[in-house]
Design an enzyme around this catalytic site. Structure first.
Site, PDB file in Angstrom:
ATOM      1  N   SER A 133      35.280  38.355  25.839  1.00 53.82           N
ATOM      2  CA  SER A 133      35.675  37.415  26.724  1.00 53.82           C
ATOM      3  C   SER A 133      35.056  35.898  26.263  1.00 53.82           C
ATOM      4  O   SER A 133      33.836  35.863  25.976  1.00 53.82           O
ATOM      5  CB  SER A 133      35.711  37.562  28.345  1.00 53.82           C
ATOM      6  OG  SER A 133      35.640  36.528  28.900  1.00 53.82           O
ATOM      7  N   TYR A 188      30.223  40.203  35.768  1.00 56.05           N
ATOM      8  CA  TYR A 188      31.363  40.305  34.698  1.00 56.05           C
ATOM      9  C   TYR A 188      31.018  39.804  33.156  1.00 56.05           C
ATOM     10  O   TYR A 188      31.045  40.522  32.235  1.00 56.05           O
ATOM     11  CB  TYR A 188      32.593  39.883  35.354  1.00 56.05           C
ATOM     12  CG  TYR A 188      33.591  39.846  34.208  1.00 56.05           C
ATOM     13  CD1 TYR A 188      34.113  41.401  33.776  1.00 56.05           C
ATOM     14  CD2 TYR A 188      34.055  38.681  33.505  1.00 56.05           C
ATOM     15  CE1 TYR A 188      35.217  41.182  32.623  1.00 56.05           C
ATOM     16  CE2 TYR A 188      34.932  38.796  32.407  1.00 56.05           C
ATOM     17  CZ  TYR A 188      35.591  40.068  32.096  1.00 56.05           C
ATOM     18  OH  TYR A 188      36.523  40.058  31.047  1.00 56.05           O
ATOM     19  N   LYS A 190      29.902  41.444  29.256  1.00 54.60           N
ATOM     20  CA  LYS A 190      30.525  41.231  27.866  1.00 54.60           C
ATOM     21  C   LYS A 190      29.571  40.777  27.039  1.00 54.60           C
ATOM     22  O   LYS A 190      29.507  41.117  25.831  1.00 54.60           O
ATOM     23  CB  LYS A 190      31.655  40.351  28.086  1.00 54.60           C
ATOM     24  CG  LYS A 190      32.854  40.701  28.876  1.00 54.60           C
ATOM     25  CD  LYS A 190      33.605  41.779  28.336  1.00 54.60           C
ATOM     26  CE  LYS A 190      34.741  42.508  29.038  1.00 54.60           C
ATOM     27  NZ  LYS A 190      35.253  43.683  28.804  1.00 54.60           N
TER      28      LYS A 190
HETATM   29  P1  NAD Z   1      43.019  45.508  33.320  1.00 54.85           P
HETATM   30  O1  NAD Z   1      42.522  45.967  34.523  1.00 54.85           O
HETATM   31  O2  NAD Z   1      44.797  45.407  33.419  1.00 54.85           O
HETATM   32  O3  NAD Z   1      43.084  46.881  32.209  1.00 54.85           O
HETATM   33  C1  NAD Z   1      41.791  47.531  32.318  1.00 54.85           C
HETATM   34  C2  NAD Z   1      42.295  48.949  32.326  1.00 54.85           C
HETATM   35  O4  NAD Z   1      41.045  49.716  32.185  1.00 54.85           O
HETATM   36  C3  NAD Z   1      42.805  49.172  33.750  1.00 54.85           C
HETATM   37  O5  NAD Z   1      44.042  49.928  33.494  1.00 54.85           O
HETATM   38  C4  NAD Z   1      41.798  50.338  34.377  1.00 54.85           C
HETATM   39  O6  NAD Z   1      42.483  51.303  35.212  1.00 54.85           O
HETATM   40  C5  NAD Z   1      41.147  51.020  33.144  1.00 54.85           C
HETATM   41  N1  NAD Z   1      39.593  51.060  33.392  1.00 54.85           N
HETATM   42  C6  NAD Z   1      38.857  50.241  33.802  1.00 54.85           C
HETATM   43  N2  NAD Z   1      37.461  51.133  33.894  1.00 54.85           N
HETATM   44  C7  NAD Z   1      37.877  52.155  33.491  1.00 54.85           C
HETATM   45  C8  NAD Z   1      37.019  53.635  33.197  1.00 54.85           C
HETATM   46  N3  NAD Z   1      35.884  53.686  33.491  1.00 54.85           N
HETATM   47  N4  NAD Z   1      37.672  54.615  32.560  1.00 54.85           N
HETATM   48  C9  NAD Z   1      38.973  54.560  32.117  1.00 54.85           C
HETATM   49  N5  NAD Z   1      39.962  53.465  32.476  1.00 54.85           N
HETATM   50  C10 NAD Z   1      39.161  52.512  33.107  1.00 54.85           C
HETATM   51  O7  NAD Z   1      42.639  44.420  32.489  1.00 54.85           O
HETATM   52  P2  NAD Z   1      43.079  43.400  31.219  1.00 54.85           P
HETATM   53  O8  NAD Z   1      43.487  42.194  31.722  1.00 54.85           O
HETATM   54  O9  NAD Z   1      44.279  44.311  30.593  1.00 54.85           O
HETATM   55  O10 NAD Z   1      41.845  43.388  30.475  1.00 54.85           O
HETATM   56  C11 NAD Z   1      41.452  44.539  29.419  1.00 54.85           C
HETATM   57  C12 NAD Z   1      40.132  43.849  28.811  1.00 54.85           C
HETATM   58  O11 NAD Z   1      40.138  42.440  28.489  1.00 54.85           O
HETATM   59  C13 NAD Z   1      39.049  44.265  29.715  1.00 54.85           C
HETATM   60  O12 NAD Z   1      37.912  44.459  29.026  1.00 54.85           O
HETATM   61  C14 NAD Z   1      38.662  42.588  30.074  1.00 54.85           C
HETATM   62  O13 NAD Z   1      37.462  42.473  30.440  1.00 54.85           O
HETATM   63  C15 NAD Z   1      39.003  41.989  28.695  1.00 54.85           C
HETATM   64  N6  NAD Z   1      39.569  40.624  29.073  1.00 54.85           N
HETATM   65  C16 NAD Z   1      40.682  40.341  30.086  1.00 54.85           C
HETATM   66  C17 NAD Z   1      40.949  38.629  30.175  1.00 54.85           C
HETATM   67  C18 NAD Z   1      42.007  38.546  31.246  1.00 54.85           C
HETATM   68  O14 NAD Z   1      42.067  37.334  31.609  1.00 54.85           O
HETATM   69  N7  NAD Z   1      43.054  39.484  31.560  1.00 54.85           N
HETATM   70  C19 NAD Z   1      40.329  37.723  29.653  1.00 54.85           C
HETATM   71  C20 NAD Z   1      39.074  38.108  28.987  1.00 54.85           C
HETATM   72  C21 NAD Z   1      38.782  39.225  28.569  1.00 54.85           C
END
Ligand code: NAD
Length: 334
Positions: free
Chosen positions: A125, A150, A154
Site C-alpha cells: 500500500s 495497518y 505493510k
Molecule cells: P478486502 O477486505 O475486501 O479483502 C481482503 C480479504 O481477505 C477479505 O475477503 C477477508 O475476508 C480475507 N481475509 C482477511 N484475513 C484473512 C485470513 N487470515 N485468512 C483468510 N482470509 C482472510 O480488502 P481489499 O480492499 O480487497 O484489499 C486487498 C488487499 O489490498 C489487502 O491486503 C489490503 O491491505 C490491500 N490494500 C487495499 C487498499 C484498498 O484501498 N482497498 C489499498 C492498499 C492496499
C-alpha cells in the site's frame, strides 16, 4: 494451465483480479475465511466469467489448514491479498492487525518454502510511505514513520518478504503498492462490499447519494493544494486487477531482474476530494449532499504515484479515469 492461488479472493480487489486472471487464461483457486467478505461474490464472478471458482474457507493464520491447500492443489504461484485493511480499526486493535496480517503472511511463505511455490505477489500500500516529503512518490522514496498499525503491517510485510528472498534464490516476489483503489466491474455484478462500514471517499460518496448516509464531510479545505482539499491517486479496481495479471505473467516468464521487486500502482495523477465530488456529480448526473468540515487527524495532505516503472517493466497502463470510477461505483451501489 497455470494455477494461481488468490488469498482473499472473496474480497474487493481479490474478486476483480480473479475475473481478470480468468479472462487472461489462468486457472484460479481462492482461500478466504470471509472475515470481511461473503461467499456470494463467487456467484458474481461466475456470472461474469462463466467459471466457478473453488474457495477454501480457511483462516490463513492456521498453518496446518493452510498446508492442506498446498497438498491438495498443484499451485504455480500466489497473489496474497488476504489482510485486515481498516486504518481506523488498526489503531484500536493493533494486536489483531499484527496477528492477522503478519501470521497469515508467514504461514503462506512457510508453505511456499515447503511446497516449492516460487511466484509470489503481495498487496502492499502507498501507506508504507507515510507522509512522503517529495511527490510524485517513486518506488525508492524512503518509508517515513507509519501513520497507523495497518501501515506498519505493510512495511513489515514487505521487509519479511525481502528477507525471505535472500536465501531463497529461486523464489520471486513482487510487492505492489496500491494507491487508492475504487470503482467496480463494469457489469455491476461485483464491487466493494466490506462487512465493515467503508471509510474510503468513493463508497462514502455513493452511499450518501443512495441515501444510506446523510452527507459527505470534506475534511478540510484549507490545505496547501489547488482547491484546499486533500489529494489522492484514485485507480480503477479493474486497472489494478490487470496490473496483477501482468505482474504475475512477468514473474512466470522470469522477466524479473531481481527476485524481490516493487511497483507503485496508481494512475499517476492526483485528484482532490472536491474534484472527486465534481466527477461524481458530472458522471452520474446526481447532486451530492456535502459540506466542508474541519481537518481530520492523521490525514496525509497529498500523495500520488509515479508509475513509470510499472508501465515500462510490467507493460501495464491504466485505461480508466476518475469519471469511470464514479460511474461504475454508482452502478454497483444501486
Ligand atoms: P478486502 O477486505 O475486501 O479483502 C481482503 C480479504 O481477505 C477479505 O475477503 C477477508 O475476508 C480475507 N481475509 C482477511 N484475513 C484473512 C485470513 N487470515 N485468512 C483468510 N482470509 C482472510 O480488502 P481489499 O480492499 O480487497 O484489499 C486487498 C488487499 O489490498 C489487502 O491486503 C489490503 O491491505 C490491500 N490494500 C487495499 C487498499 C484498498 O484501498 N482497498 C489499498 C492498499 C492496499
Amino acid at each position: 494451465m497455470k494455477k494461481v492461488l488468490v488469498t482473499g479472493g472473496c474480497g474487493y480487489i481479490g474478486s476483480h483480479t480473479i475475473v481478470d486472471l480468468i479472462n487472461n487464461g489462468f486457472e484460479v483457486i481462492s482461500v478466504d475465511n470471509n472475515i470481511n467478505s461473503d461467499l456470494k461474490v463467487l456467484e458474481g464472478i461466475r456470472e461474469i466469467t462463466g467459471k466457478r471458482v473453488k474457495n477454501y474457507t480457511i483462516d490463513l493464520c492456521d498453518l496446518e489448514k493452510t498446508k492442506k491447500i498446498f497438498r491438495n492443489e498443484k499451485i504455480d504461484g500466489i497473489i496474497h491479498f488476504a489482510a485486515l485493511k481498516s486504518v481506523g480499526d488498526s489503531v484500536f486493535q493493533p494486536i489483531q492487525y499484527f496477528n492477522n496480517n503478519l501470521v497469515s503472511l508467514l504461514n503462506v511463505l512457510t508453505c511456499c518454502e515447503e511446497f516449492k511455490v516460487n511466484n509470489f505477489i503481495f498487496s502492499s500500500s502507498c501507506s508504507v510511505y507515510g507522509n512522503a516529503k517529495d511527490l510524485p512518490v517513486m518506488e525508492d522514496t524512503p518509508f517515513e514513520e507509519a501513520e497507523c498499525p495497518y501501515a506498519r503491517t505493510k512495511q513489515m510485510g514487505e521487509k519479511i518478504i525481502h528477507d525471505f528472498c535472500v536465501p531463497n534464490k529461486d523464489f520471486k516476489a513482487i510487492n505492489l503498492r496500491y494507491f487508492n483503489p475504487a470503482g467496480a466491474h463494469e457489469s455491476g455484478k461485483i464491487g466493494e462490499s466490506s462487512r465493515n462500514a467503508p471509510t474510503n471517499l468513493v463508497p462514502v460518496i455513493t452511499e450518501t447519494a443512495v441515501g444510506k448516509r446523510e452527507e459527505v464531510v470534506v475534511f478540510g479545505d484549507d490545505y496547501d493544494t489547488r482547491d484546499g482539499s486533500c489529494i489522492r491517486d484514485y485507480i480503477h479496481v479493474m486497472d489494478l486487477a490487470n496490473a496483477h495479471t501482468k505482474a504475475y505473467q512477468y514473474l512466470h516468464d522470469n522477466k524479473n531482474s531481481d527476485n524481490c521487486e516493487v511497483y507503485n500502482l496508481g494512475i499517476g495523477e492526483g485528484v482532490s476530494v472536491l474534484e472527486a465530488i465534481a466527477a461524481f456529480e458530472r458522471s452520474t448526473d446526481q447532486k451530492l449532499n456535502y459540506r466542508i468540515g474541519p481537518r481530520r487527524a492523521g490525514d496525509v495532505v497529498a500523495i500520488y504515484a509515479n508509475l513509470e516503472n510499472a508501465s515500462s517493466k510490467l507493460g501495464w497502463k491504466p485505461t480508466r479515469n476518475i469519471d469511470d470510477i464514479m460511474r461504475t461505483a454508482w452502478v454497483w451501489e444501486q
